[in-house]
Scaffold this active site. Sequence first.
Site, mmCIF file in Angstrom:
data_model
loop_
_atom_site.group_PDB
_atom_site.id
_atom_site.type_symbol
_atom_site.label_atom_id
_atom_site.label_comp_id
_atom_site.label_asym_id
_atom_site.label_seq_id
_atom_site.Cartn_x
_atom_site.Cartn_y
_atom_site.Cartn_z
ATOM 1 C CD GLU A 1 -1.355 -2.977 -7.266
ATOM 2 O OE1 GLU A 1 -2.338 -3.459 -6.670
ATOM 3 O OE2 GLU A 1 -1.373 -1.843 -7.791
ATOM 4 C CG ASP B 1 -1.716 -1.288 1.340
ATOM 5 O OD1 ASP B 1 -2.496 -1.577 0.436
ATOM 6 O OD2 ASP B 1 -1.522 -2.020 2.330
HETATM 7 O O1 TRH Z 1 4.286 -6.198 0.753
HETATM 8 P P1 TRH Z 1 3.272 -6.701 -0.201
HETATM 9 O O2 TRH Z 1 2.752 -8.040 0.079
HETATM 10 O O3 TRH Z 1 2.144 -5.688 -0.231
HETATM 11 C C1 TRH Z 1 0.797 -5.712 -0.543
HETATM 12 C C2 TRH Z 1 -0.026 -5.549 0.660
HETATM 13 O O4 TRH Z 1 -0.173 -6.788 1.283
HETATM 14 C C3 TRH Z 1 -1.332 -4.947 0.315
HETATM 15 O O5 TRH Z 1 -2.195 -4.905 1.416
HETATM 16 C C4 TRH Z 1 -1.951 -5.643 -0.821
HETATM 17 O O6 TRH Z 1 -3.008 -4.843 -1.187
HETATM 18 C C5 TRH Z 1 -0.976 -5.743 -1.949
HETATM 19 O O7 TRH Z 1 0.226 -6.390 -1.513
HETATM 20 C C6 TRH Z 1 -1.527 -6.495 -3.123
HETATM 21 O O8 TRH Z 1 3.898 -6.730 -1.688
HETATM 22 P P2 TRH Z 1 4.232 -5.583 -2.740
HETATM 23 O O9 TRH Z 1 2.977 -5.024 -3.305
HETATM 24 O O10 TRH Z 1 5.180 -6.153 -3.666
HETATM 25 O O11 TRH Z 1 4.946 -4.430 -1.927
HETATM 26 C C7 TRH Z 1 6.238 -4.559 -1.406
HETATM 27 C C8 TRH Z 1 6.928 -3.213 -1.414
HETATM 28 O O12 TRH Z 1 8.128 -3.281 -0.649
HETATM 29 C C9 TRH Z 1 7.342 -2.773 -2.804
HETATM 30 O O13 TRH Z 1 7.186 -1.369 -2.934
HETATM 31 C C10 TRH Z 1 8.816 -3.108 -2.865
HETATM 32 C C11 TRH Z 1 9.211 -2.860 -1.451
HETATM 33 N N1 TRH Z 1 10.411 -3.569 -1.008
HETATM 34 C C12 TRH Z 1 11.500 -2.811 -0.622
HETATM 35 O O14 TRH Z 1 11.486 -1.583 -0.719
HETATM 36 N N2 TRH Z 1 12.592 -3.483 -0.152
HETATM 37 C C13 TRH Z 1 12.660 -4.824 -0.051
HETATM 38 O O15 TRH Z 1 13.694 -5.363 0.411
HETATM 39 C C14 TRH Z 1 11.528 -5.578 -0.475
HETATM 40 C C15 TRH Z 1 11.560 -7.082 -0.402
HETATM 41 C C16 TRH Z 1 10.413 -4.920 -0.934
#
Ligand code: TRH
Length: 388
Positions: free
Chosen positions: A281, A23
Site C-alpha cells: 500500500e 502497517d
Molecule cells: O511491506 P509491504 O508489503 O507492506 C504491507 C504489509 O504487508 C501489510 O500487512 C499489508 O497490509 C500492506 O502491505 C498492504 O509494502 P508497503 O505497503 O509498500 O510498505 C513498505 C514500506 O517500507 C513503505 O513505507 C516504504 C518502506 N520502505 C523503506 O522505508 N525503505 C525501503 O528500502 C523500502 C523498499 C521500503
Amino acid sequence: MPFPADRATSLAIFCKVVDNYGDIGICWRLARQLQLEHGVRVTLWVDDLVSFKRICPEIDVELDAQKAAGVTVRHWRDQEGVFAASDVADIVIEFFACDIPPGYIAAMAQRQPQPAWLNLEGLTAEEWVEGCHKLTSPRHGMIKHFFFPGFTGKTGGLLREAGLEERRRQFQADPVAMQAFLAQFGVTAQEMAATKVSLFCYPHAPVAELLASWQGGGEPMLCLVPEGVAFDAVGSFIGADAVAGAVRTLDALTVRVLPFVPQDDYDRLLWACDFNFVRGEDSFVRAQWAGKPFIWHIYPQDENLHHVKLRAFLQRYALDADGVIDSLAGASEYWNGASAAGQGWLGLWPALRADMPRMTARAGAWQRQMLDNGDLAGNLLSFARLPR
Ligand code: TRH
C-alpha cells in the site's frame, strides 16, 4: 467537543504489524505528518519495533517509550494494562481494525468528553468504499467511525505531506543531487545513463524472467533492489547472496542490491528511477506521487480477491484520453498472476518501454486528479474534529 482550545489536540494511533513494513510505514507517515503539519500531539503505539527500525533507523528497539520526529512512540507489548481517562487522547485511531487494549477502551468510555474513535482501513480502488467511508458502529457505549483512504473525493484520499511535490520537483530537476544520492549505493556515472528501475515486490513475482528480459534486451538497464526483496531471484542473477552492496552486470543488465533505506530515502529512490516496481500500500502510493511509470505488486489475498482490487485500480489508472494503456494493464496482470501473457516479460517489457512517455503523462494527470481529493491526514483530522 473533545478539542480544548487551550492545548494541542492529542491523538493516539494503534498499529499492529501484521507482516512486512506497510502497517508501520503508513502509521509512521501519518503520525509524523499530523505532528509536523497540524501540531497534533501524537502517540504511536506499535507492537513491532524491529520492523519499525528498518524504515526509521533512529528507533531504539529496547525502549518502552521514546520520541522520534516529535512523535511519542510506545511499545505496545500486550493487551494488558490499566488506563485512566486522562491517559486517553482526543482522537483514537485503530489501524486495520487492530484490537485496542480493553483497558484503553474502558478508559475511553470513562473520558469526558469521549474521544473521536476512528478505524483507519486499507486502500482499495473498489467502488463500495465510497458507501462505507465514515460509516458508524456503536461500541462500548461509544461510536466508532470507519475511515477509508481512496482515490475519489468521496473517500479520505491518499497520504501526502505538504511540500512533497515541491521536494520531488527540486530533486528531479537536479541531476547532481540525483547522482549523489545514487552514488552512495555505488551507482557509477555510466550506470546513471542506463534506464534505472527500482524493484520492490513480493517473493512470488516472476522476477527471474523480468531480469532475463532486461539482460537480453539490448538497452542498458540498471535495476536497484533493496536487500531482502526477491532474495532468491536476485541472488541467482548475482551468483551470490543478495546482500547490500552485491552487484553484477550480465550483458545489458546491472543489478545492484541496496540497503533497505529509511522511508524518506525510499522516496528519493523512486524519484531518481525511470520506472518503479512497488508493492503493498504505502510504496504503491509513493510511486503515484513520484510521477514516474510504475507497476504494482498487490498484497496477495485468499480466493484471488487481490485480482479484483488490482483491476479496480487499473480501471481508474491505466486509462488516458486515447483509451486503455494496454501495455500497463497487461504487464500489471501478468506480474500479479492475474493473466498469462504469450511471451511473458520478453514481450511485455518492450511494450511498456515504448509506452513510457505515455505512462509518464498519465502519472502527471493522475497526480493532479488525486490532489483534488485533499490528503488523508488533513481529511481525517477535519473529520475527527467535527462536533458530534
Ligand atoms: O511491506 P509491504 O508489503 O507492506 C504491507 C504489509 O504487508 C501489510 O500487512 C499489508 O497490509 C500492506 O502491505 C498492504 O509494502 P508497503 O505497503 O509498500 O510498505 C513498505 C514500506 O517500507 C513503505 O513505507 C516504504 C518502506 N520502505 C523503506 O522505508 N525503505 C525501503 O528500502 C523500502 C523498499 C521500503
